[in-house]
Design an enzyme around this catalytic site. Structure first.
Site, PDB file in Angstrom:
ATOM      1  CG  ASP A  13      78.695  20.165  19.752  1.00 34.21           C
ATOM      2  OD1 ASP A  13      78.720  21.926  19.456  1.00 34.21           O
ATOM      3  OD2 ASP A  13      79.119  20.284  20.129  1.00 34.21           O
ATOM      4  CG  ASP A  15      85.088  22.867  18.779  1.00 37.64           C
ATOM      5  OD1 ASP A  15      85.728  22.563  17.987  1.00 37.64           O
ATOM      6  OD2 ASP A  15      84.354  23.721  18.634  1.00 37.64           O
TER       7      ASP A  15
HETATM    8 CA    CA Z   1      81.042  21.098  22.487  1.00 35.76          CA
END
Ligand code: CA
Length: 232
Positions: A13, A15
């Site tokens: 992932d 962010d």
């Molecule tokens: Ca995230």
């Protein structure tokens, strides 16, 4: 579920995992929602992390007014939220992420980016901060998916792009909704708790392993890989 003993790909992932951007996102959400009389605390914003913007707005609106937000309002609020986020300086790389990415690469594994973000400058930023790690062929972004997290689709697409099976990959996530997506895709999912949430929230989302930070994951990496072979 055990850490894969035939690991071939690591699905990251973005962010809250590769960039420390979540404090800015949660601040922007809180500010803009309040401007429209909608209540979303900074901490609650972390619980919605990974959802589409439209879905987050609608959940809060529905809770307050008992009806769906109009598409026009959703568009308005989301545009303001993006503008508010962009007022902040560019988010810093997450401490420990570079070390882990280099380790993954040195181990001969395929790093894959799986993000709900649709920032156009994404590829530039990744190649600037993490040179030589991600290739465009091994990225899943907002432009690729129909459903988005918590639906397993983004991570299933990540597996397909890497050409590996679910039991040959792991997911690295920081948000409950992202963890749900990884688990629903049938992939061993590691949660790194880089935000303010209680780690229990990540366990309840189904995380197979919860660690406090990316440096902690980097530290644990050799023993995780070794532990996957102890069944032999
Ligand atoms: Ca995230």
């Amino acid at each position: 579920m055990n850490f894969p003993n035939n690991l071939k790909a690591v699905l990251f992932d973005m962010d809250g995992v590769l960039f420390n951007s979540m404090p800015y996102h949660s601040e922007a959400w809180h500010t803009v929602m309040e401007r429209h009389g909608l209540h979303l605390s900074r901490e609650e914003a972390y619980l919605h992390e990974g959802r589409t913007g439209a879905s987050t707005i609608n959940i809060v609106y529905l809770r307050q007014y008992g009806k769906e937000a109009t598409p026009e309002l959703i568009e308005q609020i989301y545009a303001e939220k993006s503008a508010e986020f962009n007022r902040h300086p560019e988010a810093e790389p997450m401490p420990g992420a570079s070390d882990l990415l280099k380790r993954v690469k040195a181990d001969g594994l395929i790093p894959v980016l799986v993000t709900g973000s649709g920032q156009r400058t994404l590829i530039d930023r990744l190649s600037h901060h993490y040179p030589g790690i991600f290739t465009p062929q091994h990225m899943v972004t907002a432009f690729d998916v129909k459903y988005g997290k918590p639906h397993p689709e983004p991570y299933l697409m990540g597996l397909a792009k890497a050409g590996v099976k679910a039991d040959e990959a792991i997911v690295i996530e920081n948000a409950p909704i992202g963890v749900q997506a990884g688990v629903a895709a049938g992939i061993f999912t590691v949660a790194v708790n880089t935000g303010p949430l209680d780690e229990q929230v990540l366990r309840e989302a189904g995380a197979h392993l919860v660690l406090p930070s990316m440096p902690a994951l980097y530290e644990a990496w050799p023993s995780l890989r070794a532990s996957s072979h102890t069944d032999y």
